[in-house]
Design a protein around this motif. Structure first.
Motif, PDB file in Angstrom:
ATOM      1  N   THR A   1       0.833  -1.203   0.000  1.00 38.84           N
ATOM      2  CA  THR A   1       0.000   0.000   0.000  1.00 38.84           C
ATOM      3  C   THR A   1       0.868   1.252   0.000  1.00 38.84           C
ATOM      4  OG1 THR A   1      -0.194  -0.147   2.411  1.00 38.84           O
ATOM      5  CG2 THR A   1      -2.043  -1.014   1.108  1.00 38.84           C
ATOM      6  N   TRP A   2       0.330   2.299  -0.591  1.00 36.33           N
ATOM      7  CA  TRP A   2       0.959   3.607  -0.668  1.00 36.33           C
ATOM      8  C   TRP A   2       0.011   4.612  -0.044  1.00 36.33           C
ATOM      9  CZ3 TRP A   2       1.415  -0.284  -4.038  1.00 36.33           C
ATOM     10  CH2 TRP A   2       2.681  -0.597  -4.522  1.00 36.33           C
TER      11      TRP A   2
ATOM     12  N   LYS B   1      -3.319  -1.969  -8.465  1.00 31.73           N
ATOM     13  CA  LYS B   1      -4.384  -2.477  -9.326  1.00 31.73           C
ATOM     14  C   LYS B   1      -3.768  -3.527 -10.253  1.00 31.73           C
ATOM     15  CE  LYS B   1      -6.874   1.876  -9.515  1.00 31.73           C
ATOM     16  NZ  LYS B   1      -7.380   2.929 -10.416  1.00 31.73           N
ATOM     17  N   TYR B   2      -4.612  -4.355 -10.799  1.00 27.18           N
ATOM     18  CA  TYR B   2      -4.223  -5.313 -11.839  1.00 27.18           C
ATOM     19  C   TYR B   2      -3.298  -6.423 -11.342  1.00 27.18           C
ATOM     20  CZ  TYR B   2      -5.958  -1.285 -14.399  1.00 27.18           C
ATOM     21  OH  TYR B   2      -6.706  -0.217 -14.818  1.00 27.18           O
ATOM     22  N   VAL B   3      -3.437  -6.822 -10.077  1.00 25.45           N
ATOM     23  CA  VAL B   3      -2.708  -7.984  -9.576  1.00 25.45           C
ATOM     24  C   VAL B   3      -3.632  -9.185  -9.713  1.00 25.45           C
ATOM     25  CG1 VAL B   3      -1.598  -9.070  -7.582  1.00 25.45           C
ATOM     26  CG2 VAL B   3      -1.353  -6.611  -7.963  1.00 25.45           C
TER      27      VAL B   3
ATOM     28  N   ALA C   1       1.425  -2.239 -15.372  1.00 28.61           N
ATOM     29  CA  ALA C   1       2.301  -1.493 -14.460  1.00 28.61           C
ATOM     30  C   ALA C   1       1.848  -0.063 -14.202  1.00 28.61           C
ATOM     31  CB  ALA C   1       3.724  -1.484 -15.006  1.00 28.61           C
ATOM     32  N   VAL C   2       0.706   0.333 -14.717  1.00 26.59           N
ATOM     33  CA  VAL C   2       0.285   1.731 -14.648  1.00 26.59           C
ATOM     34  C   VAL C   2       0.203   2.255 -13.209  1.00 26.59           C
ATOM     35  CG1 VAL C   2      -2.212   1.272 -14.718  1.00 26.59           C
ATOM     36  CG2 VAL C   2      -1.312   3.431 -15.593  1.00 26.59           C
ATOM     37  N   SER C   3      -0.182   1.429 -12.240  1.00 25.15           N
ATOM     38  CA  SER C   3      -0.300   1.931 -10.866  1.00 25.15           C
ATOM     39  C   SER C   3       1.052   2.040 -10.154  1.00 25.15           C
ATOM     40  CB  SER C   3      -1.283   1.092 -10.051  1.00 25.15           C
ATOM     41  OG  SER C   3      -0.929  -0.258 -10.042  1.00 25.15           O
ATOM     42  N   LEU C   4       2.129   1.631 -10.831  1.00 22.66           N
ATOM     43  CA  LEU C   4       3.480   1.822 -10.278  1.00 22.66           C
ATOM     44  C   LEU C   4       4.206   2.998 -10.927  1.00 22.66           C
ATOM     45  CD1 LEU C   4       4.974  -1.767  -9.918  1.00 22.66           C
ATOM     46  CD2 LEU C   4       4.340  -0.180  -8.102  1.00 22.66           C
TER      47      LEU C   4
END
Length: 178
Positions: free
Chosen positions: A130-131, A142-144, A152-155
Motif C-alpha cells: 500500500t501507498w 491495481k491489476y494484480v 504497471a500503470v499503478s506503479l
C-alpha cells in the motif's frame, strides 16, 4: 522520521543499465524531473529510502534501494550545461540511463544497494502493498492477478509507501536471492 517511496524503472532504463554493465554496481545518483518521463522526487528528503522497481513479465522486481543523501548539484555532477546540446551531468555519464537527459533533470545523490534483476516481490505480497498520499489516504496496486502484475500503470510515478509496506520491501531485500 524518514519515509520510503517507490519509483518505476522502465524496460528502457533497465536495458540501458544492463548494456552499460551496471548490474552489481551501486548507483551514486538518480535523477528527478519535471516531466512524466522522469518522475519528480519532490517529496523525498535526505534520509528517505526509494525502492527502484521494475516489472518484467508480470513479476515486480526490487532493482535497488536508494537512501537519499542530498538533492544538490555537486562537483561530481560536472559543469552545468551552457547550451541545450551540452550534457546535463557529464560527471555522472556512467549512470545517465537513470535520467540525466530528462526534461528538467535534477541530480539526487544516493547511497544505494547494488543494481540487480533477481529480487522478485512475492506474489502474495503484491496484493498487500500500500501507498499513502499527503492526506493519509491509502491505495494498493491495481491489476494484480494470481500474484502477477498485469499492468504497471499503478506503479508509474514516485509514490510514498505506508510504513508497513516499506518494512515488507526491506524484508524482501534481506531475503536470499532466488
Amino acid at each position: 522520521m524518514s519515509d520510503a517511496f517507490t519509483v518505476l524503472w522502465t524496460h528502457d532504463t533497465c536495458r540501458a543499465l544492463r548494456a552499460a554493465g551496471r548490474e552489481g554496481e551501486r548507483p551514486p545518483v538518480a535523477f528527478s524531473g519535471v516531466h512524466s518521463s522522469l518522475p519528480a522526487w519532490s517529496g523525498a528528503r535526505p534520509g528517505d529510502e526509494v525502492y527502484a522497481l521494475h516489472v518484467n513479465r508480470g513479476e515486480v522486481l526490487v532493482v535497488s534501494r536508494m537512501r537519499v543523501v542530498d538533492r544538490e548539484r555537486r562537483g561530481c555532477c560536472g559543469a552545468a550545461p551552457a547550451t541545450w546540446r551540452d550534457p546535463g551531468f557529464p560527471g555522472h555519464h556512467d549512470w545517465a540511463a537513470l535520467g540525466a537527459g530528462g526534461c528538467g533533470a535534477e541530480a539526487v545523490h544516493v547511497d544505494a544497494t547494488p543494481v540487480r534483476f533477481d529480487m522478485a516481490i512475492p506474489g502474495d505480497l503484491l496484493g498487500r502493498l500500500t501507498w499513502r498520499n499527503r492526506r493519509e489516504q491509502t491505495r494498493g496496486l491495481k491489476y494484480v492477478v494470481d500474484g502477477r502484475l498485469q499492468r504497471a500503470v499503478s506503479l508509474q510515478g514516485f509514490y510514498r509507501l505506508t510504513p508497513e509496506s516499506a518494512e515488507d520491501l526491506a524484508e524482501v531485500l534481506a531475503a536470499p536471492a532466488r
